[in-house]
Design a protein around this motif. Sequence first.
Motif, PDB file in Angstrom:
ATOM      1  N   UNK A 161       0.813  -1.145   0.271  1.00  0.00           N
ATOM      2  CA  UNK A 161      -0.125   0.062  -0.029  1.00  0.00           C
ATOM      3  C   UNK A 161       0.655   1.192   0.083  1.00  0.00           C
ATOM      4  N   UNK A 162       0.494   2.271  -0.987  1.00  0.00           N
ATOM      5  CA  UNK A 162       1.214   3.683  -0.901  1.00  0.00           C
ATOM      6  C   UNK A 162       0.163   4.538  -0.937  1.00  0.00           C
ATOM      7  N   UNK A 163       0.428   5.864  -0.169  1.00  0.00           N
ATOM      8  CA  UNK A 163      -0.514   6.786  -0.253  1.00  0.00           C
ATOM      9  C   UNK A 163      -0.464   7.343  -1.508  1.00  0.00           C
ATOM     10  N   UNK A 164      -1.689   7.791  -1.809  1.00  0.00           N
ATOM     11  CA  UNK A 164      -1.910   8.297  -3.264  1.00  0.00           C
ATOM     12  C   UNK A 164      -1.146   9.425  -3.837  1.00  0.00           C
ATOM     13  N   UNK A 165      -0.796  10.245  -2.827  1.00  0.00           N
ATOM     14  CA  UNK A 165      -0.318  11.668  -3.227  1.00  0.00           C
ATOM     15  C   UNK A 165       1.414  11.146  -3.261  1.00  0.00           C
ATOM     16  N   UNK A 166       1.783  10.050  -2.767  1.00  0.00           N
ATOM     17  CA  UNK A 166       3.092   9.621  -3.086  1.00  0.00           C
ATOM     18  C   UNK A 166       3.453   8.609  -4.408  1.00  0.00           C
ATOM     19  N   UNK A 167       2.366   8.013  -4.713  1.00  0.00           N
ATOM     20  CA  UNK A 167       2.517   7.072  -5.844  1.00  0.00           C
ATOM     21  C   UNK A 167       2.631   7.608  -7.016  1.00  0.00           C
TER      22      UNK A 167
ATOM     23  N   UNK B  23      -8.514   2.910  -2.824  1.00  0.00           N
ATOM     24  CA  UNK B  23      -9.449   2.760  -1.957  1.00  0.00           C
ATOM     25  C   UNK B  23      -9.492   4.300  -1.264  1.00  0.00           C
ATOM     26  N   UNK B  24     -10.093   5.315  -1.335  1.00  0.00           N
ATOM     27  CA  UNK B  24      -9.898   6.823  -0.998  1.00  0.00           C
ATOM     28  C   UNK B  24      -8.652   7.100  -1.387  1.00  0.00           C
ATOM     29  N   UNK B  25      -7.620   7.250  -0.506  1.00  0.00           N
ATOM     30  CA  UNK B  25      -6.167   7.959  -0.472  1.00  0.00           C
ATOM     31  C   UNK B  25      -5.309   6.980  -0.641  1.00  0.00           C
ATOM     32  N   UNK B  26      -5.391   5.670  -0.739  1.00  0.00           N
ATOM     33  CA  UNK B  26      -4.601   4.563  -0.683  1.00  0.00           C
ATOM     34  C   UNK B  26      -4.538   3.792  -1.880  1.00  0.00           C
ATOM     35  N   UNK B  27      -3.420   3.436  -2.420  1.00  0.00           N
ATOM     36  CA  UNK B  27      -3.248   2.854  -3.670  1.00  0.00           C
ATOM     37  C   UNK B  27      -2.673   1.520  -3.104  1.00  0.00           C
ATOM     38  N   UNK B  28      -3.035   0.447  -3.762  1.00  0.00           N
ATOM     39  CA  UNK B  28      -2.642  -1.010  -3.531  1.00  0.00           C
ATOM     40  C   UNK B  28      -1.607  -1.172  -4.913  1.00  0.00           C
ATOM     41  N   UNK B  29      -0.575  -1.600  -4.860  1.00  0.00           N
ATOM     42  CA  UNK B  29       0.299  -2.292  -5.899  1.00  0.00           C
ATOM     43  C   UNK B  29       0.340  -3.817  -5.668  1.00  0.00           C
ATOM     44  N   UNK B  30      -0.010  -4.314  -6.711  1.00  0.00           N
ATOM     45  CA  UNK B  30      -0.181  -5.830  -6.510  1.00  0.00           C
ATOM     46  C   UNK B  30       0.499  -6.556  -7.788  1.00  0.00           C
ATOM     47  N   UNK B  31       1.481  -7.500  -7.452  1.00  0.00           N
ATOM     48  CA  UNK B  31       2.312  -8.213  -8.425  1.00  0.00           C
ATOM     49  C   UNK B  31       1.408  -9.402  -8.740  1.00  0.00           C
TER      50      UNK B  31
END
Length: 190
Positions: A41-47, A74-82
């Motif tokens: 998970x990465x905060x969207x503003x840092x992604x 989801x909201x301001x959270x980005x999930x990066x999934x391999x």
Amino acid sequence: MSTQLLLSGHDFLMAENHALALDPNTPANITICIDSAKTVLVPQELYEPALAEGYMAVNDKAVDDDECIVTARKGEIMALIAVGRRLTQAFDNRPWKVTYTSPLLDGIVSYTKAVRIKTIGQNTYVTISDNGSLQYAEVFATTDPTNIAFVMNKLGEVFKLNRYEIRVSGENAGEIVENLKDAFNNCKEA
């Protein structure tokens, strides 16, 4: 048409079979929930998309040659999934809108101090949130109740989890609750 699939990150055969079962000319919305220990998970503003592989590598979840990264939000959270490349290729060149999600995103609770523990397949998803603010999120490649109890006891020392509502779901939720209830009086099966 709308459909949802729960797949492991390399479950391309199920995805291909599902894709073949759909009319290739009929638009569809497909949500694929990826069960993968290689989730960050990465905060969207840092992604930044160009840094996605770096985010994975720094979290000791490096992407293999036969994998690619899909994202979920989801909201301001980005999930990066391999995921395996064949999984995404099963849906290429089709008139479908495919979105991805992760069980790790499901554990973020907005109304209280909350811990969510969810076992799926061979993985355990743990999120700790404080009134919607994500404090901790991790995927562990184990569903062994003893291992989960060890991790939760260590997290309890850091986050004072006796102040949190702890809910456990999944295949062996009852065993996990049994292993945690002595340390955490607010732990229940969801």
